[in-house]
Design a protein around this motif. Structure first.
Motif, PDB file in Angstrom:
ATOM      1  N   ALA A  35       0.829  -1.211   0.000  1.00 36.96           N
ATOM      2  CA  ALA A  35       0.000   0.000   0.000  1.00 36.96           C
ATOM      3  C   ALA A  35       0.856   1.252   0.000  1.00 36.96           C
ATOM      4  O   ALA A  35       0.653   2.159  -0.805  1.00 36.96           O
ATOM      5  CB  ALA A  35      -0.940  -0.004   1.199  1.00 36.96           C
ATOM      6  N   ILE A  74      -1.289  -5.389  -5.011  1.00 39.54           N
ATOM      7  CA  ILE A  74      -2.567  -5.188  -4.328  1.00 39.54           C
ATOM      8  C   ILE A  74      -3.675  -5.939  -5.064  1.00 39.54           C
ATOM      9  O   ILE A  74      -4.503  -6.621  -4.443  1.00 39.54           O
ATOM     10  CB  ILE A  74      -2.899  -3.689  -4.230  1.00 39.54           C
ATOM     11  CG1 ILE A  74      -1.926  -2.997  -3.272  1.00 39.54           C
ATOM     12  CG2 ILE A  74      -4.346  -3.480  -3.764  1.00 39.54           C
ATOM     13  CD1 ILE A  74      -1.995  -1.488  -3.300  1.00 39.54           C
ATOM     14  N   TYR A 108      -9.256  -5.559   3.549  1.00 38.80           N
ATOM     15  CA  TYR A 108      -7.981  -5.282   2.870  1.00 38.80           C
ATOM     16  C   TYR A 108      -8.097  -3.999   2.045  1.00 38.80           C
ATOM     17  O   TYR A 108      -7.198  -3.143   2.069  1.00 38.80           O
ATOM     18  CB  TYR A 108      -7.607  -6.464   1.969  1.00 38.80           C
ATOM     19  CG  TYR A 108      -6.245  -6.360   1.323  1.00 38.80           C
ATOM     20  CD1 TYR A 108      -5.172  -7.106   1.783  1.00 38.80           C
ATOM     21  CD2 TYR A 108      -6.035  -5.526   0.226  1.00 38.80           C
ATOM     22  CE1 TYR A 108      -3.925  -7.020   1.179  1.00 38.80           C
ATOM     23  CE2 TYR A 108      -4.796  -5.427  -0.381  1.00 38.80           C
ATOM     24  CZ  TYR A 108      -3.741  -6.176   0.097  1.00 38.80           C
ATOM     25  OH  TYR A 108      -2.505  -6.081  -0.498  1.00 38.80           O
ATOM     26  N   THR A 161      -5.995  -0.594   2.877  1.00 38.49           N
ATOM     27  CA  THR A 161      -5.097  -0.117   1.820  1.00 38.49           C
ATOM     28  C   THR A 161      -5.440   1.315   1.442  1.00 38.49           C
ATOM     29  O   THR A 161      -4.563   2.176   1.321  1.00 38.49           O
ATOM     30  CB  THR A 161      -5.192  -1.025   0.576  1.00 38.49           C
ATOM     31  OG1 THR A 161      -4.726  -2.328   0.930  1.00 38.49           O
ATOM     32  CG2 THR A 161      -4.338  -0.499  -0.565  1.00 38.49           C
ATOM     33  N   GLN A 165      -2.997   4.651   1.826  1.00 34.83           N
ATOM     34  CA  GLN A 165      -2.631   5.438   0.648  1.00 34.83           C
ATOM     35  C   GLN A 165      -3.219   6.843   0.701  1.00 34.83           C
ATOM     36  O   GLN A 165      -2.602   7.785   0.194  1.00 34.83           O
ATOM     37  CB  GLN A 165      -3.064   4.705  -0.614  1.00 34.83           C
ATOM     38  CG  GLN A 165      -2.297   3.403  -0.799  1.00 34.83           C
ATOM     39  CD  GLN A 165      -2.510   2.773  -2.152  1.00 34.83           C
ATOM     40  OE1 GLN A 165      -3.536   2.979  -2.784  1.00 34.83           O
ATOM     41  NE2 GLN A 165      -1.543   2.006  -2.584  1.00 34.83           N
TER      42      GLN A 165
END
Length: 303
Positions: free
Chosen positions: A222, A230, A248, A252, A256
């Motif tokens: 990430a 990813i 997930y 992530t 980010q």
């Protein structure tokens, strides 16, 4: 010599009562709605009386500690009867305001150990922060003395400050523990044991507390914006553990976004389209190479 009564017989009451008695505090009574539970815990102390009644008008305890589930605190506060002397009634909850005890007695407070408790593991209280609050300075001073018996880490926080601390603790402790449970389920499909992750988890925790901020130690696909990895992870989760795919994706995205490059489902879709284009280009290249070879064969025949 301080005298304490425990309202509750669960993990917090057990650890707190044991630690206090080890330091010379007298445990006068142990209350539980189930008297068998009260008796079981009371046996751990020198001369504590078990009870399933909330009438403590004849008690000589100075501090009454409510160590029950958060949703039961109000009921205890509404029904407890305290002695006429200046007894202090406190709860041990991080997420419950002090005001829930208002009306119970003149002196109320909070005695919140910042720790997770289990029956199986002994707690080293000298390393545990204890957060206190009270409606009167005399009560606050008494709670500070009681806390300092156990630990040098004593903090005075009001209800609003303690609420924010509790939210932080939920993220650091409860959510982290759940993520390790998720990890333990996923790693089983690789043929390894969850215990093989212990060095990795330990290093992550150590690094988080050694750096100015945990974000400085953030690693993984990430933070690297490794969209292909990813996507591969998401595809695998879709096949093996679809209930964890959502988790997930959102973790992530959170990482980010923190780095200023938010990646959501739309970006993943564009990545899939790009991969399809790359795959199509590879097929065209292969076709082109095949045609070139045929042309060369044709030229060879002409010669």
């Amino acid at each position: 010599m301080m005298r304490v009564t425990l309202i509750g017989s669960g993990r917090v009451a057990t650890h707190l009562g044991t630690a206090l008695e080890d330091k010379g505090v007298v445990i006068e009574e142990v209350y539980s709605r189930n008297k068998k539970h009260a008796k079981k815990l009371a046996k751990k102390f020198y001369d504590a009386s078990p009870t399933d009644e909330l009438d403590f008008t004849n008690s000589i305890a100075e501090i009454f500690i409510i160590a029950v589930a958060d949703n039961a605190i109000q009921d205890v506060a509404d029904n407890i009867k305290l002695p006429n002397h200046k007894a202090i009634l406190v709860h041990t909850s991080g997420g419950t305001p002090l005001e829930v005890l208002s009306g119970s007695t003149l002196y109320t407070g909070v005695f919140y150990p910042l720790q997770t408790f289990s029956f199986e593991k002994k707690i080293k209280f000298s390393e545990v922060p204890i957060c206190i609050d009270a409606t009167a300075k005399t009560a606050l001073d008494q709670l500070a003395l009681l806390a300092e018996i156990l630990t040098p880490k004593v903090f005075h926080l009001n209800s609003d400050e303690r609420k924010r601390l509790h939210i932080s603790a939920v993220f650091a402790c409860n959510f982290t523990n759940y993520l390790m449970e998720v990890s333990s389920q996923i790693i089983e499909t690789s043929g390894l044991s969850f215990h093989e992750l212990q060095p990795l988890v330990q290093e992550t925790v150590d690094k988080a507390f050694s750096l100015p901020s945990p974000i400085e130690g953030q690693t993984g696909p990430a933070v690297r914006h490794d969209h292909k990895t990813i996507k591969r992870h998401l595809d695998t989760l879709e096949e093996d553990n679809p209930k964890f795919k959502y988790l997930y994706e959102h973790l992530t995205d959170a990482i980010q976004e923190n780095k200023g490059q938010y990646v959501n489902a739309e970006v993943i879709k564009k990545l899939e389209e790009l991969e399809e284009q790359e795959h199509l280009q590879e097929q065209l290249n292969e076709m082109g190479n095949s045609l070139s070879e045929e042309d060369e064969d044709y030229l060879d025949l002409e010669e």
